[in-house]
Design an enzyme around this catalytic site. Structure first.
Site, PDB file in Angstrom:
ATOM      1  N   HIS A 267       0.810  -1.218   0.000  1.00 13.81           N
ATOM      2  CA  HIS A 267       0.000   0.000   0.000  1.00 13.81           C
ATOM      3  C   HIS A 267       0.839   1.262   0.000  1.00 13.81           C
ATOM      4  CE1 HIS A 267       0.985  -0.511   4.219  1.00 13.81           C
ATOM      5  NE2 HIS A 267       0.502   0.679   4.512  1.00 13.81           N
ATOM      6  N   ASP A 268       1.950   1.282   0.717  1.00 10.09           N
ATOM      7  CA  ASP A 268       2.758   2.495   0.854  1.00 10.09           C
ATOM      8  C   ASP A 268       4.064   2.426   0.061  1.00 10.09           C
ATOM      9  OD1 ASP A 268       1.300   4.321   2.312  1.00 10.09           O
ATOM     10  OD2 ASP A 268       1.993   3.609   4.253  1.00 10.09           O
TER      11      ASP A 268
ATOM     12  N   LYS B 273       6.307   5.450  -0.798  1.00 12.17           N
ATOM     13  CA  LYS B 273       7.118   6.188   0.176  1.00 12.17           C
ATOM     14  C   LYS B 273       8.616   6.029  -0.062  1.00 12.17           C
ATOM     15  CE  LYS B 273       3.782   6.603   3.924  1.00 12.17           C
ATOM     16  NZ  LYS B 273       3.396   6.237   5.307  1.00 12.17           N
TER      17      LYS B 273
ATOM     18  N   HIS C   9       3.262  10.393  -2.294  1.00 11.89           N
ATOM     19  CA  HIS C   9       3.676   8.980  -2.293  1.00 11.89           C
ATOM     20  C   HIS C   9       2.631   8.088  -2.936  1.00 11.89           C
ATOM     21  CE1 HIS C   9       1.112   8.365   1.317  1.00 11.89           C
ATOM     22  NE2 HIS C   9       1.152   7.081   0.967  1.00 11.89           N
TER      23      HIS C   9
ATOM     24  N   HIS D 275      -5.789   4.033  -0.632  1.00 10.51           N
ATOM     25  CA  HIS D 275      -5.764   3.686   0.792  1.00 10.51           C
ATOM     26  C   HIS D 275      -5.733   4.902   1.702  1.00 10.51           C
ATOM     27  CE1 HIS D 275      -1.434   4.185   0.036  1.00 10.51           C
ATOM     28  NE2 HIS D 275      -1.294   4.384   1.339  1.00 10.51           N
ATOM     29  N   HIS D 276      -5.607   6.111   1.148  1.00  9.92           N
ATOM     30  CA  HIS D 276      -5.698   7.327   1.965  1.00  9.92           C
ATOM     31  C   HIS D 276      -6.968   8.118   1.651  1.00  9.92           C
ATOM     32  CE1 HIS D 276      -2.032   7.264   4.273  1.00  9.92           C
ATOM     33  NE2 HIS D 276      -1.316   6.995   3.199  1.00  9.92           N
TER      34      HIS D 276
ATOM     35  N   ASP E   5      -4.507  -0.363   8.334  1.00  8.24           N
ATOM     36  CA  ASP E   5      -3.334   0.499   8.441  1.00  8.24           C
ATOM     37  C   ASP E   5      -3.447   1.429   9.649  1.00  8.24           C
ATOM     38  OD1 ASP E   5      -0.850   1.384   7.579  1.00  8.24           O
ATOM     39  OD2 ASP E   5      -1.683   2.932   6.272  1.00  8.24           O
TER      40      ASP E   5
END
Length: 384
Positions: free
Chosen positions: A226-227, A230, A255, A288-289, A317
């Site tokens: 998911h991240d 970054k 990101h 996801h954000h 998360d």
């Protein structure tokens, strides 16, 4: 039994459709020669947890079995099959299976009378089992068994191809992180917790949302990415111990798009795509954000615009961010974390069903947390 090249191509082509659909195609073909096979199902084996879990199925008679898990070591028969590679034929299920496990009781309830079970492997390691069931007793003659072994090989090849593609993506992203020399970017424990938290939540909400076990497994496999974006965020922002200023927050929020770009370069797009059904992966990375009330980023999606897989990962998360060690915040108790998730759900930001799943399965989540703890006090980077 005969097979033609076009059928084999469709059955094994990872770009054709989901694994579930490809299994249904195989079942259609099988019924032309062996009409007594009423169900084909595959259970995957998780060696870390010693757990068999339902994965894909094609069920023409009876009710499909979904969302079921069972420890392999609790079944002497299946454990022996896994070790030996031998098949199992049950000509009369009612007489042969006397246990009261969930799977055995389900077989009786559906009226299945005979079965054929084959273990499948990838690189010498157990992948899982393929189950063939029939409403007829004595349906699996020697000739039928020979035919089904071929179909089992096709199913095993299709699953191995898909899982290999997933592993390729996971390995490529791991290498990308290493090449960027982002130290302490994400601990392996954090990624393992995220994946397993997401799977618990997905497992809980999938039935009411019309999702199958293949969806649950995809969320489990892809949530750790998911991240990934970054890796493109400078350390002075990513690892800053204090609150980000507005300019730094703008940098941090990039990101998401960076992550989508990384995924597209790794798996390709269009006809060059190298990963089956990558929609779930892209949705997790890109959404996801996002919050259901439109206050998230980068696209300020609202309501149904936020896909279920992203809602699941978002809740998982946040739960991990609150309850795991971070260098810039204190650790929240599980009760405090639940209160915060409830507050966000009541405020219209989070999916209520996903939050409810955290409440209902808190003991399971805490067991995961305790089993996959970070080795140091410096865990994953900040959640923004």
């Amino acid at each position: 039994m005969s097979t033609n090249p076009q059928f084999l191509t469709m059955a094994l082509n990872p770009q054709a459709s989901t694994l579930t659909h490809r299994l249904e195609v195989l079942h259609d073909k099988l019924l032309e020669t062996v009409p007594s096979v009423d169900r084909i199902a595959c259970a995957l084996y998780d060696a870390d947890e010693d757990m068999l879990k339902t994965f894909i199925n094609s069920t023409r008679a009876g009710r499909a079995m979904v969302g079921y898990e069972y420890k392999l070591s609790d079944s002497h028969a299946l454990s022996a099959m896994a070790a030996s590679g031998e098949f199992r034929v049950l000509d009369n299920i009612e007489q042969a299976l006397l246990s009261n496990t969930g799977h055995t009781n389900w077989l009786r309830e559906q009226g299945y009378r005979s079965s054929f079970t084959v273990p499948i492997y990838d690189g010498g390691s157990l992948t899982g089992f393929v189950f063939f069931d029939s409403m007829r007793a004595d349906a699996f003659t020697t000739q039928v068994q020979r035919d089904l072994v071929l179909y089992t090989n096709l199913i095993s090849m299709a699953i191995a191809s898909e899982l290999s593609a997933v592993r390729l993506v996971l390995d490529a992203t791991r290498i990308a992180r290493e090449l960027t020399e982002v130290r302490d970017f994400e601990t392996g424990s954090h990624l393992e917790r995220m994946a397993r938290y997401s799977r618990v939540v997905a497992h809980a909400v999938a039935p009411s949302r019309g999702m199958n076990d293949e969806f649950v497994e995809s969320v489990y496999l892809f949530s750790a990415l998911h991240d990934i974006g970054k890796i493109g965020i400078p350390d002075h922002v990513l690892l800053k111990p204090g609150k980000l200023d507005p300019a730094e927050r703008v940098i941090m929020e990039t990101h998401v798009d960076i992550g989508v770009g990384i995924i597209d370069r790794i798996i390709g797009t269009g006809k060059r795509q190298r990963l089956p059904d990558s929609t779930i992966l892209r949705n997790i990375v890109h959404c996801h954000h996002e919050y259901l009330d439109g206050s998230g980023y980068p696209r300020q999606l609202k309501g149904d615009e936020v896909p279920l897989e992203a809602r699941i990962v978002t809740v998982a998360d946040i739960f991990d961010a609150l309850t795991a060690i971070r260098p810039y915040k204190h650790v929240w108790t599980p009760e405090q974390a639940l209160e915060e998730l409830d507050r966000m759900a009541e405020g219209g930001k989070l999916d209520r069903d996903c939050v409810r799943a955290v409440h209902d399965h808190l003991a399971q989540l805490l067991l995961i947390r305790d089993s996959y703890q970070d080795d140091t006090a410096i865990a994953s980077p900040r959640e923004e």
